[in-house]
Design a protein around this motif. Structure first.
Motif, PDB file in Angstrom:
ATOM      1  N   MET A 247       0.824  -1.206   0.000  1.00  0.00           N
ATOM      2  CA  MET A 247       0.000   0.000   0.000  1.00  0.00           C
ATOM      3  C   MET A 247       0.858   1.255   0.000  1.00  0.00           C
ATOM      4  N   ILE A 248       1.926   1.255   0.790  1.00  0.00           N
ATOM      5  CA  ILE A 248       2.828   2.410   0.842  1.00  0.00           C
ATOM      6  C   ILE A 248       3.506   2.605  -0.505  1.00  0.00           C
ATOM      7  N   ALA A 249       3.977   1.510  -1.102  1.00  0.00           N
ATOM      8  CA  ALA A 249       4.686   1.599  -2.376  1.00  0.00           C
ATOM      9  C   ALA A 249       3.798   2.166  -3.472  1.00  0.00           C
ATOM     10  N   GLN A 250       2.553   1.702  -3.518  1.00  0.00           N
ATOM     11  CA  GLN A 250       1.640   2.204  -4.546  1.00  0.00           C
ATOM     12  C   GLN A 250       1.304   3.665  -4.320  1.00  0.00           C
ATOM     13  N   ARG A 251       1.386   4.100  -3.076  1.00  0.00           N
ATOM     14  CA  ARG A 251       1.051   5.498  -2.756  1.00  0.00           C
ATOM     15  C   ARG A 251       2.182   6.456  -3.127  1.00  0.00           C
ATOM     16  N   ILE A 252       3.406   6.119  -2.780  1.00  0.00           N
ATOM     17  CA  ILE A 252       4.491   7.097  -2.936  1.00  0.00           C
ATOM     18  C   ILE A 252       5.295   6.926  -4.216  1.00  0.00           C
ATOM     19  N   HIS A 253       5.207   5.768  -4.852  1.00  0.00           N
ATOM     20  CA  HIS A 253       5.984   5.544  -6.072  1.00  0.00           C
ATOM     21  C   HIS A 253       5.111   5.320  -7.291  1.00  0.00           C
ATOM     22  N   HIS A 254       3.807   5.553  -7.143  1.00  0.00           N
ATOM     23  CA  HIS A 254       2.890   5.234  -8.238  1.00  0.00           C
ATOM     24  C   HIS A 254       3.013   6.220  -9.390  1.00  0.00           C
ATOM     25  N   THR A 255       3.202   5.678 -10.583  1.00  0.00           N
ATOM     26  CA  THR A 255       3.087   6.433 -11.826  1.00  0.00           C
ATOM     27  C   THR A 255       2.329   5.553 -12.801  1.00  0.00           C
ATOM     28  N   PRO A 256       1.499   6.128 -13.664  1.00  0.00           N
ATOM     29  CA  PRO A 256       0.658   5.318 -14.546  1.00  0.00           C
ATOM     30  C   PRO A 256       1.439   4.387 -15.464  1.00  0.00           C
ATOM     31  N   THR A 258       4.212   2.678 -14.871  1.00  0.00           N
ATOM     32  CA  THR A 258       4.990   1.617 -14.234  1.00  0.00           C
ATOM     33  C   THR A 258       4.073   0.605 -13.570  1.00  0.00           C
ATOM     34  N   THR A 259       4.643  -0.550 -13.272  1.00  0.00           N
ATOM     35  CA  THR A 259       3.867  -1.658 -12.729  1.00  0.00           C
ATOM     36  C   THR A 259       3.983  -1.713 -11.206  1.00  0.00           C
ATOM     37  N   PRO A 260       3.080  -2.442 -10.542  1.00  0.00           N
ATOM     38  CA  PRO A 260       3.184  -2.577  -9.087  1.00  0.00           C
ATOM     39  C   PRO A 260       4.514  -3.151  -8.625  1.00  0.00           C
ATOM     40  N   SER A 261       5.102  -4.054  -9.391  1.00  0.00           N
ATOM     41  CA  SER A 261       6.392  -4.619  -8.983  1.00  0.00           C
ATOM     42  C   SER A 261       7.488  -3.561  -8.995  1.00  0.00           C
ATOM     43  N   VAL A 262       7.419  -2.613  -9.933  1.00  0.00           N
ATOM     44  CA  VAL A 262       8.390  -1.515  -9.978  1.00  0.00           C
ATOM     45  C   VAL A 262       8.177  -0.577  -8.794  1.00  0.00           C
ATOM     46  N   HIS A 263       6.926  -0.286  -8.470  1.00  0.00           N
ATOM     47  CA  HIS A 263       6.644   0.566  -7.309  1.00  0.00           C
ATOM     48  C   HIS A 263       7.224  -0.069  -6.042  1.00  0.00           C
ATOM     49  N   LEU A 264       6.979  -1.367  -5.879  1.00  0.00           N
ATOM     50  CA  LEU A 264       7.457  -2.061  -4.689  1.00  0.00           C
ATOM     51  C   LEU A 264       8.976  -2.136  -4.671  1.00  0.00           C
ATOM     52  N   ALA A 265       9.579  -2.384  -5.831  1.00  0.00           N
ATOM     53  CA  ALA A 265      11.042  -2.466  -5.901  1.00  0.00           C
ATOM     54  C   ALA A 265      11.684  -1.146  -5.498  1.00  0.00           C
ATOM     55  N   ASN A 266      11.092  -0.033  -5.906  1.00  0.00           N
ATOM     56  CA  ASN A 266      11.624   1.274  -5.517  1.00  0.00           C
ATOM     57  C   ASN A 266      11.584   1.465  -4.005  1.00  0.00           C
ATOM     58  N   LEU A 267      10.502   1.012  -3.373  1.00  0.00           N
ATOM     59  CA  LEU A 267      10.408   1.126  -1.914  1.00  0.00           C
ATOM     60  C   LEU A 267      11.423   0.210  -1.241  1.00  0.00           C
ATOM     61  N   LEU A 268      11.582  -1.010  -1.730  1.00  0.00           N
ATOM     62  CA  LEU A 268      12.544  -1.941  -1.142  1.00  0.00           C
ATOM     63  C   LEU A 268      13.962  -1.399  -1.257  1.00  0.00           C
ATOM     64  N   LEU A 269      14.283  -0.792  -2.384  1.00  0.00           N
ATOM     65  CA  LEU A 269      15.609  -0.197  -2.547  1.00  0.00           C
ATOM     66  C   LEU A 269      15.820   0.909  -1.523  1.00  0.00           C
ATOM     67  N   ARG A 270      14.789   1.631  -1.260  1.00  0.00           N
ATOM     68  CA  ARG A 270      14.865   2.711  -0.276  1.00  0.00           C
ATOM     69  C   ARG A 270      15.103   2.163   1.129  1.00  0.00           C
ATOM     70  N   LEU A 271      14.543   0.993   1.427  1.00  0.00           N
ATOM     71  CA  LEU A 271      14.675   0.390   2.750  1.00  0.00           C
ATOM     72  C   LEU A 271      15.949  -0.423   2.910  1.00  0.00           C
TER      73      LEU A 271
END
Length: 334
Positions: A247-256, A258-271
């Motif tokens: 839910m956090i990844a889709q909120r802060i990294h969402h762009t039309p 890109t895919t959900p896996s990319v959104h999540l990957a960006n958050l994981l890289l941040r963590l």
């Protein structure tokens, strides 16, 4: 929600009796008009045109709150009086009240563009001006737990989470209480306070309000209570933590585009700068590819901050893994 969340109301609160039920849609707006004329400075009120929101509560969409709490209480009583036998505001009464307030604001030329047409147009203008920004701050426009669960079931997301399992478990345990409890809390559980500490440590609070994070926490907890045997109120298990990350990844990294896996990957890289969470960078890079500039100033700055202690928010350049710099051994305060 009371009017103070959006600065639509001000002044002392008083008890009010229930208003008479009426079938006239504009009756409430007319009553608000009368109260407004009797108790307000018209000149100053009409100068209270729309201003930019702050992104925090109270959301200031007007320079001056157009309603007093007395007016709000009267409108509440009138709206609930329209639903026979009810003293509580259900959704129908809520829409009646919003329509009255929209009509009132329209007549006072407080909505964007001044006066609008009928009740439907006034309600639509109020939604755009007040409710949509409020929803964004509260996170009610975000993905819900059921949607996050569906995303977790997508093959590419499931594979990413599998590769990230060790790092996520280490991260979860650093904030968890009471490990080795009966399932679903074998790995411990997070409280709302733990979620707040986590958000502060990784600087999520700069992008999601605390109200929004609290809503995500509550959404995931309720999802577990309804779907997991042994789940209880106020406790977030490891599986709920995974939902919250989506839910956090889709909120802060969402762009039309890109895919959900990319959104999540960006958050994981941040963590991934967290102590023991180096696996998150490697897993994220399987989706994002190697960093374009592993020695960029942002990456160097991130490593310096992480070495100084604590987890820092990374826009996507820091962390170790394939082609990246070495992840720091120092990490967040548990």
């Amino acid at each position: 929600r009371n009017g103070s969340s959006t600065q639509l109301a001000s002044g002392p609160r008083v008890a009010s009796s229930r208003g008479a039920s009426t079938g006239r849609l504009s009756f409430g707006a007319e009553a608000l008009d009368e109260s407004w004329r009797n108790n307000s400075d018209t000149t100053s009120r009409r100068s209270s045109l729309r201003t930019a929101g702050t992104g925090r509560l109270p959301l200031r969409v007007l320079c001056t709150p157009p309603l007093s709490f007395v007016q709000v209480d009267i409108e509440y009583a009138r709206a609930t009086g329209r639903v026979r036998g009810s003293h509580h505001m259900a959704i129908d009464a809520f829409v009646w009240a919003l329509t009255d307030i929209g009509m009132f604001c329209s007549r006072q030329r407080l909505l964007a563009g001044g006066a609008v047409g009928g009740p439907d147009a006034a309600l639509a203008a109020l939604v755009e001006m007040v409710l949509a920004p409020l929803g964004a701050v509260l996170g009610v426009d975000a993905l819900d737990a059921d949607g996050a669960e569906a995303i977790l079931a997508e093959p590419d997301v499931a594979l990413l989470m599998q590769r990230s399992h060790r790092g996520l478990e280490v991260l979860f345990r650093q904030y968890a209480s009471n490990s080795n409890s009966p399932e679903p809390y074998q790995r411990g559980h997070w409280t709302a306070q733990a979620m707040k500490r986590f958000a502060n440590d990784v600087e999520l609070s700069a992008e999601i309000s605390m109200q929004g994070l609290q809503r995500m926490f509550s959404e995931c907890v309720q999802h577990e209570v309804h779907n997991l045997s042994g789940a209880s109120e106020g406790r977030l298990s490891y599986s709920g933590f995974r939902l919250a990350l989506v839910m956090i990844a889709q909120r802060i990294h969402h762009t039309p585009s890109t895919t959900p896996s990319v959104h999540l990957a960006n958050l994981l890289l941040r963590l991934s700068v967290a102590n023991g969470a180096r696996d998150l960078s490697s897993a994220a890079r399987t989706v994002l590819g190697p960093p374009a500039l592993a020695s960029s100033p942002l990456a160097s700055s991130t490593r310096r901050k992480a070495s100084a202690g604590g987890v820092v928010g990374v826009g996507g350049g820091g962390g170790g893994g394939a082609g990246g710099g070495k992840a720091p051994e120092e990490g967040m305060d548990g």
